[in-house]
Design a protein around this motif. Structure first.
Motif, mmCIF file in Angstrom:
data_model
loop_
_atom_site.group_PDB
_atom_site.id
_atom_site.type_symbol
_atom_site.label_atom_id
_atom_site.label_comp_id
_atom_site.label_asym_id
_atom_site.label_seq_id
_atom_site.Cartn_x
_atom_site.Cartn_y
_atom_site.Cartn_z
ATOM 1 N N MET A 1 38.784 38.477 50.417
ATOM 2 C CA MET A 1 39.324 37.124 50.363
ATOM 3 C C MET A 1 38.262 36.139 49.872
ATOM 4 S SD MET A 1 41.565 34.805 53.004
ATOM 5 C CE MET A 1 42.466 36.215 53.538
ATOM 6 N N TYR A 2 37.042 36.292 50.342
ATOM 7 C CA TYR A 2 35.948 35.454 49.856
ATOM 8 C C TYR A 2 35.789 35.637 48.342
ATOM 9 C CZ TYR A 2 31.238 33.864 48.832
ATOM 10 O OH TYR A 2 30.158 33.234 48.268
ATOM 11 N N GLN A 3 35.815 36.884 47.915
ATOM 12 C CA GLN A 3 35.674 37.173 46.493
ATOM 13 C C GLN A 3 36.829 36.568 45.691
ATOM 14 O OE1 GLN A 3 34.615 41.335 45.709
ATOM 15 N NE2 GLN A 3 33.802 41.425 47.789
ATOM 16 N N ASP A 4 38.029 36.602 46.261
ATOM 17 C CA ASP A 4 39.176 35.977 45.596
ATOM 18 C C ASP A 4 38.971 34.472 45.453
ATOM 19 O OD1 ASP A 4 40.484 38.407 45.361
ATOM 20 O OD2 ASP A 4 41.738 38.090 47.137
ATOM 21 N N VAL A 5 38.508 33.825 46.514
ATOM 22 C CA VAL A 5 38.306 32.368 46.481
ATOM 23 C C VAL A 5 37.261 31.997 45.429
ATOM 24 C CG1 VAL A 5 37.411 30.384 47.771
ATOM 25 C CG2 VAL A 5 39.077 31.905 48.838
ATOM 26 N N VAL A 6 36.113 32.663 45.447
ATOM 27 C CA VAL A 6 35.061 32.289 44.499
ATOM 28 C C VAL A 6 35.420 32.647 43.064
ATOM 29 C CG1 VAL A 6 33.199 32.335 46.211
ATOM 30 C CG2 VAL A 6 33.663 34.372 44.848
ATOM 31 N N SER A 7 36.346 33.594 42.877
ATOM 32 C CA SER A 7 36.780 33.984 41.535
ATOM 33 C C SER A 7 38.015 33.225 41.073
ATOM 34 C CB SER A 7 37.070 35.484 41.495
ATOM 35 O OG SER A 7 35.898 36.213 41.772
ATOM 36 N N GLY A 8 38.561 32.354 41.953
ATOM 37 C CA GLY A 8 39.734 31.566 41.592
ATOM 38 C C GLY A 8 41.036 32.341 41.605
ATOM 39 N N ARG A 9 41.038 33.480 42.298
ATOM 40 C CA ARG A 9 42.270 34.280 42.402
ATOM 41 C C ARG A 9 43.066 33.883 43.638
ATOM 42 N NH1 ARG A 9 38.390 38.471 41.063
ATOM 43 N NH2 ARG A 9 38.259 38.972 43.277
ATOM 44 N N LYS A 10 44.329 34.196 43.623
ATOM 45 C CA LYS A 10 45.192 33.968 44.786
ATOM 46 C C LYS A 10 44.722 34.865 45.936
ATOM 47 C CE LYS A 10 49.924 33.800 46.305
ATOM 48 N NZ LYS A 10 51.318 33.823 45.978
ATOM 49 N N THR A 11 44.738 34.333 47.144
ATOM 50 C CA THR A 11 44.305 35.098 48.318
ATOM 51 C C THR A 11 45.517 35.671 49.056
ATOM 52 O OG1 THR A 11 44.422 33.279 49.897
ATOM 53 C CG2 THR A 11 42.378 33.481 48.616
ATOM 54 N N ASP B 1 45.582 26.899 56.220
ATOM 55 C CA ASP B 1 45.571 25.670 55.427
ATOM 56 C C ASP B 1 44.233 25.461 54.712
ATOM 57 O OD1 ASP B 1 48.142 25.330 56.327
ATOM 58 O OD2 ASP B 1 47.638 23.712 57.735
ATOM 59 N N LYS B 2 43.129 25.756 55.382
ATOM 60 C CA LYS B 2 41.816 25.579 54.758
ATOM 61 C C LYS B 2 41.607 26.561 53.612
ATOM 62 C CE LYS B 2 39.455 23.292 58.464
ATOM 63 N NZ LYS B 2 38.150 22.709 58.629
ATOM 64 N N VAL B 3 42.010 27.803 53.796
ATOM 65 C CA VAL B 3 41.851 28.778 52.716
ATOM 66 C C VAL B 3 42.777 28.437 51.558
ATOM 67 C CG1 VAL B 3 42.102 31.205 52.047
ATOM 68 C CG2 VAL B 3 40.988 30.618 54.207
ATOM 69 N N ARG B 4 43.996 28.007 51.860
ATOM 70 C CA ARG B 4 44.892 27.554 50.794
ATOM 71 C C ARG B 4 44.238 26.432 49.991
ATOM 72 N NH1 ARG B 4 50.842 26.609 53.425
ATOM 73 N NH2 ARG B 4 51.656 28.744 53.253
ATOM 74 N N GLY B 5 43.547 25.524 50.674
ATOM 75 C CA GLY B 5 42.882 24.422 50.005
ATOM 76 C C GLY B 5 41.730 24.854 49.111
ATOM 77 N N LEU B 6 41.131 26.008 49.423
ATOM 78 C CA LEU B 6 40.031 26.531 48.626
ATOM 79 C C LEU B 6 40.519 27.290 47.390
ATOM 80 C CD1 LEU B 6 37.791 28.030 51.444
ATOM 81 C CD2 LEU B 6 37.361 25.939 50.140
ATOM 82 N N SER B 7 41.711 27.820 47.491
ATOM 83 C CA SER B 7 42.248 28.656 46.427
ATOM 84 C C SER B 7 42.752 27.794 45.276
ATOM 85 C CB SER B 7 43.395 29.504 46.979
ATOM 86 O OG SER B 7 43.935 30.321 45.972
ATOM 87 N N THR B 8 42.393 28.169 44.057
ATOM 88 C CA THR B 8 42.889 27.423 42.902
ATOM 89 C C THR B 8 44.284 27.889 42.507
ATOM 90 O OG1 THR B 8 41.819 28.975 41.388
ATOM 91 C CG2 THR B 8 40.593 26.965 41.984
ATOM 92 N N LYS B 9 44.677 29.070 42.970
ATOM 93 C CA LYS B 9 46.027 29.597 42.709
ATOM 94 C C LYS B 9 46.740 29.706 44.026
ATOM 95 C CE LYS B 9 44.787 32.025 38.589
ATOM 96 N NZ LYS B 9 44.748 33.263 37.860
ATOM 97 N N LYS B 10 47.872 29.037 44.170
ATOM 98 C CA LYS B 10 48.587 29.007 45.442
ATOM 99 C C LYS B 10 49.776 29.958 45.411
ATOM 100 C CE LYS B 10 46.390 25.114 46.852
ATOM 101 N NZ LYS B 10 45.186 24.961 46.334
#
Length: 85
Positions: free
Chosen positions: A38-48, A76-85
């Motif tokens: 999930m961390y890798q998804d967030v930093v790579s801009g992928r959906k979590t 909610d916080k992880v959704r806010g970090l994700s560029t793809k919802k």
């Protein structure tokens, strides 16, 4: 952990909350230098998978009338970090 346990205990045959807590801390200690997918998804801009993990606990808690403020905040916080919802 308690919030999640309270929601899931009627759906699955779980060991005690204390046993799960012990396993949880053992696992964290064993993988403390690992970066989760999930961390890798967030930093790579992928959906979590946050909606399938903490989001599921929030939804099941709502259906069972069990408050899940910690899981909702995490979702909610992880959704806010994700560029793809």
């Amino acid at each position: 952990l308690k919030e999640t346990y309270d929601v899931l205990k009627d759906y699955y045959p779980l060991p005690s909350c204390e046993e799960i807590k012990g396993r949880y801390y053992q696992t964290i200690n064993a993988v403390k230098t690992h970066y989760s997918s999930m961390y890798q998804d967030v930093v790579s801009g992928r959906k979590t998978e946050i909606d399938f993990l903490n989001g599921l606990i929030v939804e099941l808690g709502r259906k069972k009338k069990i408050a899940t403020p910690i899981n909702k905040t995490i979702r909610d916080k992880v959704r806010g970090l994700s560029t793809k919802k």
